[in-house]
Design an enzyme around this catalytic site. Structure first.
Site, PDB file in Angstrom:
ATOM      1  N   SER A 194       0.836  -1.191   0.000  1.00 13.49           N
ATOM      2  CA  SER A 194       0.000   0.000   0.000  1.00 13.49           C
ATOM      3  C   SER A 194       0.879   1.253   0.000  1.00 13.49           C
ATOM      4  O   SER A 194       1.707   1.410  -0.885  1.00 13.49           O
ATOM      5  CB  SER A 194      -0.950  -0.053   1.207  1.00 13.49           C
ATOM      6  OG  SER A 194      -2.119   0.665   0.951  1.00 13.49           O
ATOM      7  N   ASP A 440      -9.523  -4.522  -5.279  1.00 12.70           N
ATOM      8  CA  ASP A 440      -9.062  -3.417  -4.439  1.00 12.70           C
ATOM      9  C   ASP A 440      -9.349  -2.096  -5.153  1.00 12.70           C
ATOM     10  O   ASP A 440      -8.847  -1.872  -6.266  1.00 12.70           O
ATOM     11  CB  ASP A 440      -7.562  -3.577  -4.190  1.00 12.70           C
ATOM     12  CG  ASP A 440      -6.953  -2.403  -3.444  1.00 12.70           C
ATOM     13  OD1 ASP A 440      -7.705  -1.598  -2.853  1.00 12.70           O
ATOM     14  OD2 ASP A 440      -5.710  -2.290  -3.458  1.00 12.70           O
ATOM     15  N   HIS A 465      -6.519  -5.972  -1.518  1.00 12.90           N
ATOM     16  CA  HIS A 465      -5.422  -5.143  -1.041  1.00 12.90           C
ATOM     17  C   HIS A 465      -4.321  -5.957  -0.361  1.00 12.90           C
ATOM     18  O   HIS A 465      -4.534  -6.549   0.693  1.00 12.90           O
ATOM     19  CB  HIS A 465      -5.990  -4.104  -0.071  1.00 12.90           C
ATOM     20  CG  HIS A 465      -5.174  -2.853   0.048  1.00 12.90           C
ATOM     21  ND1 HIS A 465      -4.930  -2.023  -1.024  1.00 12.90           N
ATOM     22  CD2 HIS A 465      -4.566  -2.275   1.100  1.00 12.90           C
ATOM     23  CE1 HIS A 465      -4.210  -0.987  -0.622  1.00 12.90           C
ATOM     24  NE2 HIS A 465      -3.964  -1.119   0.656  1.00 12.90           N
TER      25      HIS A 465
END
Length: 505
Positions: A194, A440, A465
């Protein structure tokens, strides 16, 4: 057991909400904090991890007297599988992001699961200002949240809180470790998820002399102004729910007007508070609507197998289809996602009944109000959410109101790049894996196509994710197992080329 393992991977996200109707930027974390307290699975951290602190430079880019101030940066090392400096055995370095590093030790399994194959040393480094790596030390603040708040109250201190300084921290610390271990020829692979995945890709581009390669999982490095449409994120959320159930999508889409209409009646807010079993009485409709938006967005962002959260919510909504009240069906979906809660719909500054304002919620607000301005809006008529176009001026005004300074919307692409990324990186970049799961919503801002032979995109239709870097489980589907193997094989090729060139030189 499979569901518990799934929940174990869902510990670190914060979706702050606002009563002002301005869409906030969902936290970029590998794992999901929204369901904190919903699992009894214990966090098991290997005793092979050893904790250390490094006297880190506060300001890497200036030579004022205060720039030479240092703070304690926390990091962990696992020597269990390392082949040693004499063998030039590699180093896997995990780049911490907007949360304490502790949870990564048990949730980020890609490193320890692949370390035996490569005889790799494991290093997990904490991002400045988070966890115990705050320049405002324990002597000045009693706990980590207080330290974060105190840091951001000081305009001078928070000026050192940015990604460029964090990357320089990692560079200095890794060079220090190589020197201490006499591992001068050990290649380093940086790994992050991320926001941490963004850091990993940027680190490889900024410090190629330190990192041989990078695995950037779910890294939306293109979700900045003029690169990705603002409504991309919520369009993917909508698509995830449509795929789960058309009836569920329609019910959610219709519910917003019902909430608005009820809220305008004399006893409407009291009725809504009772209907949704709120932890405290609602003061306006936006509290409820923003909470529900966060629930749906969170479920889509972490829509992982085997129990896809969007499907769980829709099963709750569709299963209550006999209910005449549309809000009963909506609440049934919330309960299906988060069963056993004593109350729901917390106040704007609270994420869940078990957790009030946190380090991450405070720090992420600053980061997205300074350099990481990710434009999010809702404009599509097909969206399951009410229209809320992205308004940069409103967002900037809110940041100025909170911190006295506004964001620099174009700085990220100026400093790290992003415009014409395929053309540019194909010329000088190498050894980066961009991995994304298309469920995601942040994948819409990720690199989804190969840029060159050595800058590759690995995407999975059913993924969400950061799944690829989380700890594996027995219930993992074949496509996820294959994705992780493909990534490890690419890294293996990088090592093979490195050692071949090393021998020649």
């Amino acid at each position: 057991m499979a569901f518990l393992l799934f929940l174990l991977c869902l510990i670190l996200v914060i979706f702050t909400v606002t009563t002002m109707g301005v869409p906030n930027i969902p936290s970029l974390d590998p794992v999901n904090r929204f369901l904190k307290g919903q699992t009894d699975v214990s966090k098991i951290v290997s005793s092979d991890f050893q904790e250390f602190f490094y006297d880190q430079t506060l300001d890497h880019f200036n030579y004022r007297p205060e720039s030479y101030t240092t703070f304690q940066q926390r990091y962990y090392i696992n020597y269990k599988w390392w082949g040693g400096a004499s063998n030039n055995a590699p180093i896997f370095a995990y780049l911490g992001a907007e949360s304490p590093i502790d949870d990564a030790l048990w949730s980020i399994g890609f490193l320890p699961e692949n370390a035996p194959r490569f005889n790799a040393l494991l290093v997990y480094m904490e991002h400045r200002f988070y966890g115990q790596s705050n320049p405002v030390g324990s002597m000045e603040a009693p706990n980590m949240v207080d330290a974060m708040e105190k840091s951001l109250e000081n305009p001078d201190t928070r000026g050192y809180f940015n990604s460029a300084q964090a990357l320089a921290d990692y560079a200095e610390l890794l060079l220090y470790l190589k020197n201490q271990l006499q591992a001068h020829n050990s290649p380093i692979i940086v790994i992050g998820g991320s926001y941490g995945g963004m850091l990993a890709s940027w680190f490889r581009l900024k410090y190629p002399h330190i990192a041989l390669g990078a695995l950037a999982s779910s890294a939306p490095i293109l979700y900045f102004e003029n690169l990705t449409p603002p409504d991309g994120y919520y369009s993917v959320v909508t698509q995830d729910f449509k795929e789960a159930s058309q009836n569920c999508y329609t019910t959610i889409k219709q519910s917003w007007d019902v909430i608005d209409q009820l809220a305008t009646t004399p006893s409407g807010l009291a009725y809504l508070s009772q209907k949704f079993q709120t932890c405290s009485p609602l003061s306006n409709a936006d509290e409820l609507k923003n909470y529900l938006k966060s629930v749906y967005s969170n479920a889509a962002q972490y829509d992982a197998p085997p129990n896809y959260p969007t499907a769980r919510i829709c099963q709750g909504i569709d299963g209550a289809s006999d209910a005449t009240d549309i809000l009963d069906r909506i609440f049934a979906g919330v309960v299906a996602y988060m069963p056993g809660m004593s109350c729901y719909v917390t106040s704007p500054e609270v994420v869940s009944p078990s957790e009030s304002v946190s380090q991450t919620s405070i720090g992420w607000e600053w980061q997205t109000c300074s350099e990481l301005l990710i434009p999010l809006g809702i404009t599509s008529e097909d969206s399951m959410f009410q229209s809320l176009p992205y308004d940069a001026n409103v967002f900037i005004d809110n940041c100025v109101r909170s911190f006295g300074v506004g964001p620099r919307p174009h700085w990220v692409t100026t400093y790290y790049g992003g415009q014409d990324i395929k053309l540019i990186l194909s010329k000088f970049g190498s050894n980066i894996i961009f991995s994304n799961g298309l469920r995601d919503p942040y994948s819409i801002g990720g690199v989804l196509e190969n840029i060159s032979e050595n800058i590759v995109a690995i995407k999975t239709t059913e993924g969400s994710h950061c799944l690829d870097i989380l700890s594996s489980g027995e219930a993992d589907p074949e496509w996820l197992v294959k994705q992780r193997k493909d990534e490890a094989n690419i890294i293996d090729r990088w090592f093979a080329e490195y050692y071949r060139n090393f021998r020649l030189l």
